[in-house]
Design a protein around this motif. Structure first.
Motif, PDB file in Angstrom:
ATOM      1  N   TYR A  54      17.531 -70.956 126.454  1.00 36.95           N
ATOM      2  CA  TYR A  54      18.931 -70.572 126.663  1.00 36.95           C
ATOM      3  C   TYR A  54      19.234 -69.861 125.128  1.00 36.95           C
ATOM      4  CZ  TYR A  54      19.373 -74.443 123.541  1.00 36.95           C
ATOM      5  OH  TYR A  54      19.453 -75.714 122.677  1.00 36.95           O
ATOM      6  N   CYS A  55      20.382 -69.177 125.094  1.00 34.65           N
ATOM      7  CA  CYS A  55      20.695 -68.669 123.847  1.00 34.65           C
ATOM      8  C   CYS A  55      21.539 -69.765 123.012  1.00 34.65           C
ATOM      9  CB  CYS A  55      21.641 -67.219 124.218  1.00 34.65           C
ATOM     10  SG  CYS A  55      21.836 -66.328 122.415  1.00 34.65           S
ATOM     11  N   GLU A  56      21.085 -70.039 121.818  1.00 42.07           N
ATOM     12  CA  GLU A  56      21.495 -71.009 120.827  1.00 42.07           C
ATOM     13  C   GLU A  56      22.856 -70.523 120.506  1.00 42.07           C
ATOM     14  OE1 GLU A  56      19.776 -74.279 119.767  1.00 42.07           O
ATOM     15  OE2 GLU A  56      21.928 -74.122 120.153  1.00 42.07           O
TER      16      GLU A  56
ATOM     17  N   CYS B  95      23.281 -68.783 116.918  1.00 36.32           N
ATOM     18  CA  CYS B  95      22.055 -68.084 116.634  1.00 36.32           C
ATOM     19  C   CYS B  95      22.097 -66.652 116.679  1.00 36.32           C
ATOM     20  CB  CYS B  95      21.012 -68.421 117.354  1.00 36.32           C
ATOM     21  SG  CYS B  95      19.488 -67.646 116.900  1.00 36.32           S
ATOM     22  N   VAL B  96      21.879 -65.903 115.577  1.00 37.35           N
ATOM     23  CA  VAL B  96      21.915 -64.532 115.758  1.00 37.35           C
ATOM     24  C   VAL B  96      20.735 -63.774 115.320  1.00 37.35           C
ATOM     25  CG1 VAL B  96      24.351 -64.186 115.838  1.00 37.35           C
ATOM     26  CG2 VAL B  96      23.250 -64.380 113.703  1.00 37.35           C
ATOM     27  N   LEU B  97      19.425 -64.660 115.283  1.00 36.62           N
ATOM     28  CA  LEU B  97      18.458 -64.226 114.595  1.00 36.62           C
ATOM     29  C   LEU B  97      17.722 -62.999 115.183  1.00 36.62           C
ATOM     30  CD1 LEU B  97      16.478 -67.658 113.827  1.00 36.62           C
ATOM     31  CD2 LEU B  97      17.758 -66.269 112.252  1.00 36.62           C
TER      32      LEU B  97
ATOM     33  N   VAL C 173      11.452 -65.016 116.441  1.00 38.66           N
ATOM     34  CA  VAL C 173      12.351 -65.690 115.842  1.00 38.66           C
ATOM     35  C   VAL C 173      13.306 -66.616 116.875  1.00 38.66           C
ATOM     36  CG1 VAL C 173      12.700 -64.389 113.823  1.00 38.66           C
ATOM     37  CG2 VAL C 173      13.942 -63.776 115.915  1.00 38.66           C
ATOM     38  N   CYS C 174      13.144 -66.387 118.147  1.00 42.44           N
ATOM     39  CA  CYS C 174      14.157 -67.140 118.867  1.00 42.44           C
ATOM     40  C   CYS C 174      13.708 -68.632 119.181  1.00 42.44           C
ATOM     41  CB  CYS C 174      14.054 -66.355 120.341  1.00 42.44           C
ATOM     42  SG  CYS C 174      15.268 -67.219 121.534  1.00 42.44           S
ATOM     43  N   PRO C 175      14.733 -69.331 118.645  1.00 42.57           N
ATOM     44  CA  PRO C 175      14.474 -70.708 118.427  1.00 42.57           C
ATOM     45  C   PRO C 175      13.965 -71.328 120.017  1.00 42.57           C
ATOM     46  CG  PRO C 175      16.642 -70.441 118.231  1.00 42.57           C
ATOM     47  CD  PRO C 175      16.059 -69.075 118.276  1.00 42.57           C
TER      48      PRO C 175
ATOM     49  N   LYS D 198      29.573 -63.025 117.529  1.00 41.41           N
ATOM     50  CA  LYS D 198      29.123 -63.458 118.562  1.00 41.41           C
ATOM     51  C   LYS D 198      29.999 -64.485 119.241  1.00 41.41           C
ATOM     52  CE  LYS D 198      25.126 -66.063 120.538  1.00 41.41           C
ATOM     53  NZ  LYS D 198      23.630 -66.592 120.092  1.00 41.41           N
TER      54      LYS D 198
ATOM     55  N   PRO E 177      19.393 -59.885 124.897  1.00 43.25           N
ATOM     56  CA  PRO E 177      19.775 -60.739 123.780  1.00 43.25           C
ATOM     57  C   PRO E 177      21.376 -60.301 123.195  1.00 43.25           C
ATOM     58  CG  PRO E 177      17.402 -59.815 123.241  1.00 43.25           C
ATOM     59  CD  PRO E 177      18.214 -59.291 124.310  1.00 43.25           C
TER      60      PRO E 177
ATOM     61  N   VAL F 295      13.612 -68.702 124.835  1.00 42.31           N
ATOM     62  CA  VAL F 295      14.296 -67.976 125.861  1.00 42.31           C
ATOM     63  C   VAL F 295      14.042 -66.488 126.152  1.00 42.31           C
ATOM     64  CG1 VAL F 295      16.418 -67.295 124.844  1.00 42.31           C
ATOM     65  CG2 VAL F 295      16.672 -67.731 127.219  1.00 42.31           C
ATOM     66  N   LEU F 296      13.700 -65.908 124.996  1.00 36.59           N
ATOM     67  CA  LEU F 296      13.191 -64.363 125.047  1.00 36.59           C
ATOM     68  C   LEU F 296      11.766 -64.311 125.498  1.00 36.59           C
ATOM     69  CD1 LEU F 296      15.192 -62.705 121.885  1.00 36.59           C
ATOM     70  CD2 LEU F 296      15.958 -62.851 124.257  1.00 36.59           C
TER      71      LEU F 296
HETATM   72  S1  SF4 Z   1      20.581 -65.153 119.307  1.00 37.18           S
HETATM   73 FE1  SF4 Z   1      18.872 -66.502 118.960  1.00 37.18          FE
HETATM   74  S2  SF4 Z   1      18.706 -67.824 120.425  1.00 37.18           S
HETATM   75 FE2  SF4 Z   1      19.840 -66.111 121.246  1.00 37.18          FE
HETATM   76  S3  SF4 Z   1      18.292 -64.748 122.040  1.00 37.18           S
HETATM   77 FE3  SF4 Z   1      18.699 -64.104 120.006  1.00 37.18          FE
HETATM   78  S4  SF4 Z   1      17.093 -65.267 118.782  1.00 37.18           S
HETATM   79 FE4  SF4 Z   1      17.169 -66.352 120.733  1.00 37.18          FE
END
Ligand code: SF4
Ligand code: SF4
Ligand code: SF4
Lengths: 503, 315
Positions: A364-366, A369-371, A335-337, A389, A313, A340-341
């Motif tokens: 996929y990495c949104e 997003c930095v959750l 939390v990953c929307p 990011k 990530p 993908v994780l």
């Molecule tokens: S930044 Fe968001 S979308 Fe990307 S891997 Fe982390 S939680 Fe998932």
């Protein structure tokens, strides 16, 4: 006392579930949802051994550890979500065989196992391998809820998510969790008594506690009533094993003579037993791990050489440091929307089991997003800002997770003379990392076909994986991301202009 | 002995009967899936009103009101008690100034107009490409629509029903069920660049109402767009060209790619609206094949010059 404990237990279990529920893009508003994981002394100790620091919130672990030196293993019956679940399910089933309780709750030599496990995990940590998460109760229960129970809610029709998350190998995690809950039927609090390395650590700390359960020898008639309800299997009717006592306080209320109390030593109190350990067994364990660990390190794995499928990530530490910090708790996966994780299987070697990797086939990495970095309790994924990011000022470059490559044997415009470039459409960078050449090629029947054949610009690609995820060649996409070029690694690079690889 | 015989006999008969009941020549039993047909949401044409209303200005709310007024007012389109579905573009996790999604003020203004016209329910929905909760929130549309009295719905896994499209490429395809449930539908696209179809305007906006592997439609994007536009006939279309994404569409992300055009184009003829909007991309209708396809199918005319177009400029 017992009512009070139940109140606390319900409160902390509720808090734990609340935090899990809050871990979501809409609800995550600066709450310390990783509090339980951070306050875990085993994680803190092992993390300190592997990385030399007590990272930020993990100092909360002292709030648990320091009082344990004075008051004993209060964490196990009052705060630990897994302990509370074990106690509750053990109680549910307790009615089954009432006559057996005296035998079930008696101390057994198998209770020593947890100390050996603790020793193994700490030696591994001292050697740089953080594997506490496999057996640490907080990490384990968090992971089980996230990868097992939460997805199950959608599967049985409760619309908890718009899109039900799926986790690779989630069934193993679910089965392990079910097994350890069902084990309470065979032996109440089986996990806590036999396996839990955190319990073992707290048990060792409790050995010095001045406050403990005390039995007035003169008042005690030896009726063993206390044993019937004992959670720890710590022999309150005899010479108490302080390291095993969970401080459930059931015994105090059971004693018809009032011979038991909690407090400092007084005249007429029974003496207590110390740790029950076989020194030879311990030594064997130590030697075995000390031998195994370097052998394991000598095997090829993601921290020995970059692996194509080990895409971490955004904000993740370099692989060796990452493995030294990640406890496999799966908070990031919660939390990953886009789902993908995923918990790694053996993509990066044994060391990396259940650590998060991006499987673009699933998500996929949104872009914004930095959750994941915000909820990672250990800093394995740093909490980065969206600006960092994306590489917007003052940051020079965006965070790159890997690089996308076309498989020209599968890509529609390349291999089948069929228009497509969905990958270009969804690419979130500006300018887009995917570009195309307009060509006109003869089709099978000789008729010219106008096509746009796509290319990746490796300097612009950030490895987010949305192209791979949305490619209409669905089973194995015609464009796929591998880890090369990832920002976090100085070695896993292919372009000279990204800096000369140092290893 | 008799009892055993009776039991054995009973079991044998029961098994035989059960076998006969479940026997089939198909290896797997399937419920026949009945595809539903979409309604035509249009209202009757009325030569009193222009076909296209173009409004330029700064105040979005006033512009939307002016455009709808020019076309005969909202009461021409919405009856009291209607359930109205608004279909803006909420495809991407981008903020309003990046112009990848419809301007939230346009959506809010239309929600208010529908409510004022007596609509019972005004729903706002789209099937996003990025993570839906993020798209709805960060586009600003969720909040704007809610505050205006609209009902915001994020389509979930179970919100799609198989629908007869009767197109050239699209025969049957899953469509968001709210579209079936609505009485009236308003299309609210945003004008954007798109490298495969040239641009994404009103006709292409219908991608957001379908599920399935819609990416596959790119293999014949012009036919697919024409198919979608033939199956979905909205009550009204309001094209948002307040900000236009000129390059790197449809995702955008870079403010440098956005141009402030401060324009709205409203009307009933999607082909004409799309053709009129080509000016933002320096394209001619002949360069965009789906317009000709739409024309051939009787969806509208690319030659907007031949139509009654009113343009107005407000404050
Ligand atoms: S930044 Fe968001 S979308 Fe990307 S891997 Fe982390 S939680 Fe998932
Ligand atoms: S990286 Fe993920 S699994 Fe590992 S410690 Fe952080 S949040 Fe937990
Ligand atoms: S989406 Fe897939 S098939 Fe289409 S152009 Fe891109 S890589 Fe090729």
């Amino acid at each position: 006392m017992r009512a009070l404990r139940r109140l606390y237990a319900a409160f902390f279990l509720g808090l734990f579930l609340l935090f899990l529920w809050l871990s979501d893009f809409k609800r995550l508003q600066g709450y310390a949802v990783d509090l339980f994981l951070q306050a875990d002394p085993l994680t803190a100790l092992a993390g300190w051994l592997t990385s030399g620091t007590l990272y930020q919130g993990m100092a909360w672990a002292l709030v648990i550890l320091l009082p344990t030196f004075f008051f004993g293993r209060f964490f196990c019956s009052w705060i630990c979500p897994l302990g509370i679940l074990n106690q509750f399910t053990g109680w549910l089933w307790s009615g089954l065989r009432p006559s057996e309780h005296y035998t079930l709750n008696a101390y057994r030599p198998s209770f020593r196992l947890k100390y050996y496990l603790l020793a193994i995990l700490l030696i591994l940590a001292a050697g740089g391998a953080l594997q506490t998460g496999l057996l640490d109760p907080i990490a384990l229960v968090t992971r089980s809820f996230i990868a097992g129970l939460f997805p199950a809610a959608n599967a049985v029709g409760l619309p908890v998510y718009l899109q039900a998350p799926l986790f690779q190998g989630g069934v193993v995690l679910a089965l392990l969790f079910i097994a350890l809950i069902v084990a309470n039927r065979i032996l109440p609090r089986f996990w806590c008594r036999v396996i839990c390395p955190l319990g073992a650590l707290l048990g060792v700390a409790a050995l010095v506690s001045p406050f403990r359960i005390r039995r007035n020898v003169a008042a005690c008639t030896g009726c063993k009533k206390c044993l019937e309800f004992c959670q720890g299997g710590c022999d309150p009717h005899d010479r108490l094993r302080v390291s095993e006592c969970h401080l459930c306080f059931n015994c105090l209320e059971q004693c018809p003579e009032g011979a038991l109390r909690y407090g400092m030593v007084a005249e007429g109190d029974s003496v207590h037993r110390s740790l029950d350990l076989d020194k030879r067994r311990l030594l064997e364990t130590v030697v075995a791990v000390a031998v195994f660990h370097p052998m394991a390190n000598a095997a090829l794995s993601s921290h020995a050489a970059a692996m194509p499928g080990v895409i971490r990530p955004p904000g993740s530490l370099p692989e060796a440091d990452f493995l030294a910090r990640c406890i496999k708790c799966a908070q990031c996966m919660r939390v990953c929307p886009t789902n993908v994780l995923q918990p790694a299987l053996l993509e990066g070697g044994l060391n990396g089991l259940w650590t998060p990797v991006l499987i673009n086939h699933r998500g996929y990495c949104e872009h914004h997003c930095v959750l994941c970095g915000q909820v990672c309790p250990t800093g394995a994924i740093r909490a980065i800002s969206v600006a960092e990011k994306l590489g917007s000022p003052p940051h020079a470059k965006p965070v790159k997770l890997g690089t996308a490559f076309f498989d020209q044997g599968r890509c529609l415009p390349w291999a089948m003379h069929t228009p497509c470039i969905v990958c270009e459409e969804v690419c979130p960078t500006s300018p887009k990392a995917i570009w195309y050449k307009k060509v006109e090629l003869p089709g099978r029947n000789g008729q010219p076909v106008a096509l746009k054949q796509p290319y990746v610009d490796p300097g612009l690609c950030i490895g987010c994986g949305i192209c791979e995820n949305k490619c209409p060649v669905t089973d194995m996409a015609a464009i796929r991301v591998t880890s090369v070029g990832e920002t976090r690694s100085s070695a896993n690079q292919m372009l000279l202009k990204n800096g000369v690889p140092s290893r | 002995m008799l009892r055993e015989l009776a039991l054995a006999g009973g079991l044998a008969v029961g098994t035989g009967a059960g076998g006969w009941l479940v026997f089939s020549r198909e290896p797997v039993r399937h419920d026949p899936v009945v595809a539903r047909t979409l309604k035509d949401f249009r209202v009757a044409a009325d030569p009193h009103y222009p076909v296209l209303a173009v409004v330029r200005g700064q105040r979005v709310e006033a512009m939307v009101r002016e455009a709808v007024e020019k076309l005969g007012g909202m009461s021409r389109f919405i009856a009291k008690g209607d359930t109205v579905l608004l279909k803006p573009n909420i495809g991407w996790d981008r903020q309003p100034q990046q112009a990848a999604n419809t301007n939230p003020e346009v959506v809010a203004a239309l929600v208010r107009l529908c409510r004022e016209a007596g609509a019972k329910r005004v729903q706002v929905s789209d099937f996003s490409l990025n993570d839906p909760p993020r798209c709805f929130q960060r586009s600003g549309i969720e909040q704007a629509a809610r505050e205006a009295g609209g009902q915001v719905i994020l389509p979930g896994q179970n919100d799609f029903v198989l629908t007869r499209m009767d197109g050239q490429m699209l025969k049957e395809w899953p469509v968001v069920r709210f579209l079936h449930e609505a009485d009236k539908v308003i299309n609210i696209p945003v004008a954007k660049h798109h490298s495969l179809s040239g641009c994404t305007l009103a006709m292409k906006n219908w991608y957001g109402m379908i599920g399935g592997r819609r990416n596959q439609l790119h293999q014949d994007i012009h036919t697919s767009i024409a198919d979608l536009a033939s199956a979905m006939r909205p009550t009204l279309t309001v094209m948002d060209a307040t900000r236009v994404l000129k390059r790197n569409g449809p995702t955008g992300g870079n403010p440098d790619d956005v141009s402030e055009e401060n324009t709205l184009v409203a009307g009933l003829d999607e082909v004409a609206i799309d053709s009129w909007s080509l000016r933002f991309f320096d394209l001619q209708p002949t360069q965009v094949p789906y317009l000709a396809l739409g024309h051939a199918r009787g969806l509208g005319t690319p030659d907007w010059r031949s139509l009654n177009v009113v343009e107005s400029q407000i404050g």
